[in-house]
Scaffold this active site. Structure first.
Site, short mmCIF file in Angstrom:
data_model
loop_
_atom_site.label_atom_id
_atom_site.label_comp_id
_atom_site.label_asym_id
_atom_site.label_seq_id
_atom_site.Cartn_x
_atom_site.Cartn_y
_atom_site.Cartn_z
N LYS A 1 1.14 -0.95 0.33
CA LYS A 1 0.05 -0.32 -0.54
C LYS A 1 1.19 1.52 0.05
O LYS A 1 2.15 1.13 0.46
CB LYS A 1 -1.20 0.22 1.37
CG LYS A 1 -1.30 1.00 1.65
CD LYS A 1 -2.48 1.65 0.33
CE LYS A 1 -3.62 2.97 0.48
NZ LYS A 1 -4.30 3.21 -0.96
N GLY B 1 -8.22 7.79 0.21
CA GLY B 1 -8.03 8.21 1.65
C GLY B 1 -6.85 8.17 1.54
O GLY B 1 -5.77 8.77 2.53
N LEU B 2 -5.63 6.92 1.20
CA LEU B 2 -4.56 6.74 1.61
C LEU B 2 -4.27 6.23 3.26
O LEU B 2 -3.34 6.56 4.08
CB LEU B 2 -3.88 8.11 1.58
CG LEU B 2 -1.91 7.72 1.39
CD1 LEU B 2 -1.65 6.64 0.91
CD2 LEU B 2 -1.59 9.30 0.93
N CYS C 1 -2.51 9.40 -6.60
CA CYS C 1 -3.71 9.21 -6.05
C CYS C 1 -5.08 10.43 -6.18
O CYS C 1 -4.33 11.67 -5.75
CB CYS C 1 -3.33 9.21 -4.00
SG CYS C 1 -4.92 9.30 -3.44
N LYS D 1 3.90 5.65 -10.29
CA LYS D 1 2.72 5.13 -10.18
C LYS D 1 1.92 6.84 -10.66
O LYS D 1 2.36 7.55 -10.60
CB LYS D 1 1.99 4.77 -8.94
CG LYS D 1 0.52 4.10 -9.64
CD LYS D 1 0.81 2.90 -9.87
CE LYS D 1 -0.62 2.17 -10.10
NZ LYS D 1 -0.95 1.66 -8.82
N ASN E 1 -2.92 4.58 -12.61
CA ASN E 1 -4.22 4.27 -11.58
C ASN E 1 -5.54 3.97 -11.50
O ASN E 1 -5.61 4.59 -13.16
CB ASN E 1 -3.40 5.33 -10.54
CG ASN E 1 -3.35 5.33 -9.17
OD1 ASN E 1 -4.46 5.18 -8.46
ND2 ASN E 1 -2.48 5.45 -8.09
N GLY F 1 -11.37 -1.88 -12.65
CA GLY F 1 -11.90 -3.10 -13.21
C GLY F 1 -12.26 -2.93 -14.33
O GLY F 1 -11.84 -2.68 -14.85
N GLY G 1 -8.05 -2.49 -14.93
CA GLY G 1 -8.77 -3.99 -15.82
C GLY G 1 -8.92 -4.75 -16.03
O GLY G 1 -9.65 -5.55 -16.42
N GLY H 1 -6.60 -5.69 -9.10
CA GLY H 1 -6.94 -4.50 -8.09
C GLY H 1 -8.71 -5.52 -7.61
O GLY H 1 -8.82 -6.12 -6.91
O1 IRO Z 1 -7.44 6.53 -1.97
C1 IRO Z 1 -6.43 5.48 -1.65
O2 IRO Z 1 -6.22 5.47 -1.07
C2 IRO Z 1 -6.11 5.63 -2.98
N1 IRO Z 1 -6.78 5.44 -4.10
C3 IRO Z 1 -6.56 4.90 -5.48
O3 IRO Z 1 -7.79 4.35 -6.40
N2 IRO Z 1 -5.07 5.28 -5.85
C4 IRO Z 1 -4.29 5.53 -5.12
O4 IRO Z 1 -2.86 6.18 -5.29
C5 IRO Z 1 -4.56 5.39 -4.01
I1 IRO Z 1 -3.46 6.37 -2.65
#
Ligand code: IRO
Length: 308
Positions: free
Chosen positions: A45, A72-73, A127, A161, A190, A218, A247, A268
């Site tokens: 993560k 939200g990380l 993100c 990324k 991402n 997805g 996907g 994912g």
């Molecule tokens: O909301 C997240 O934690 C998150 N969710 C995402 O879909 N991509 C990202 O790089 C991250 I850091």
């Protein structure tokens, strides 16, 4: 069949990775990944300087055709993940890191540089869900500034990324930045940022943070993911590998990512839907396709998508 490849000095015995963020936040989840023999490597993560609880729940919603997330990380803080990746593991690791500011990114990567960790690091510049924060890699000038500062001290294997791009000029612009740096890889895509899912029956959004806006994943993002893998493969220096994410639900999708130029392929949303057994299914389906086509190695077809 030969599924082996090397990246950043590490040997990956399979093309499969977990997508950062999925089943890789806690010690238990990371231990589960160790036990999946079809996984070629383990991605953590995204880690920040301080541990984070992340956004309010509900912050993830599963759809027939994919997913939306506004996590939200949430993460245990970089110390936890840096300790984890420095332990002995049967598979290579990719330490994903993210910063809430350029200063945080620099501080974090200086700690990684100073550590004994010799594996790969991946800087998350995409993100979409940290409230008030932009997806850095949509700002080409800032991306160049960050990478210039990072590579003034960072000498270990580093990838980035990226968010999805939707304009061919933007592919040219981000590639022009990335080609100026000794990156080991680019991980694309991402999630597709700031989608919105509506529950018509309730006349309501389905996730709480940001009024329901969140990153899409997805099946529905596969064409965007393939386009980004292909466009960046066509533009980036051959020394920069592409990790394809986005996907994947079948072995054919994995084949398509590799045909577009991916060296490794992340999964994912489908892990959330199907569990970690998905990797055994994907490996079988990919092997069957390769055998039907007479391929014995991923190099036989990697990057060889034909146009008309
Ligand atoms: O909301 C997240 O934690 C998150 N969710 C995402 O879909 N991509 C990202 O790089 C991250 I850091």
């Amino acid at each position: 069949l030969n599924f082996t490849s090397t990246l950043g000095g590490q040997t990956f015995n399979s093309p499969f990775l977990n997508a950062s963020g999925i089943h890789c936040q806690t010690a238990e989840e990371l231990a589960d990944l160790e036990g999946v023999k079809e996984l070629g490597g383990i991605v953590t993560k995204s880690a920040t300087l301080e541990a984070r609880a992340g956004n309010d729940k509900p912050r993830y919603y599963d759809l027939a055709y994919g997913s939306i997330n506004s996590m939200g990380l949430p993460n245990s803080g970089y110390n936890f993940y840096l300790d984890y990746v420095q332990k002995e593991h049967a598979k290579p690791t990719i330490l994903s890191v993210a910063g809430l500011s350029v200063a945080d990114v620099i501080k974090l990567l200086k700690e990684v540089q100073a550590s004994d960790y010799q594996g790969l690091t991946e800087l998350n510049l995409s993100c979409p869900n940290v409230i008030g924060e932009p997806q850095t890699a949509y700002d080409f000038e800032t991306t160049r500034k960050v990478l210039t500062e990072v590579f003034s001290f960072f000498t270990k294997p580093l990838g980035v990324k990226l968010p999805p791009y939707f304009d061919l000029v933007h592919f040219d612009q981000i590639a022009a930045v990335l080609n100026d740096f000794p990156l080991t890889h680019v991980n694309t895509i991402n999630s597709v940022g700031n989608g919105l899912v509506v529950d018509v029956e309730k006349e309501q959004v389905v996730t709480k943070p940001k009024g329901g806006f969140g990153g899409l994943g997805g099946a529905m993002v596969l064409p965007t993911a393939l386009a980004n893998v292909r466009a960046l493969r066509q533009r980036l220096n051959p020394s920069i590998a592409i990790l394809g994410t986005g996907g994947v639900t079948t072995g054919a999708d994995v084949f398509a990512h590799i045909l577009c130029g991916a060296q490794l392929v992340s999964v994912g949303t489908q892990v959330i839907k199907e569990g970690l057994g998905v990797y055994a299914r994907l490996e079988k389906e990919l092997s069957d396709i390769m055998e039907a086509k007479g391929y014995t190695s991923l190099e036989d077809f990697r990057g060889k998508l034909q146009v008309m």
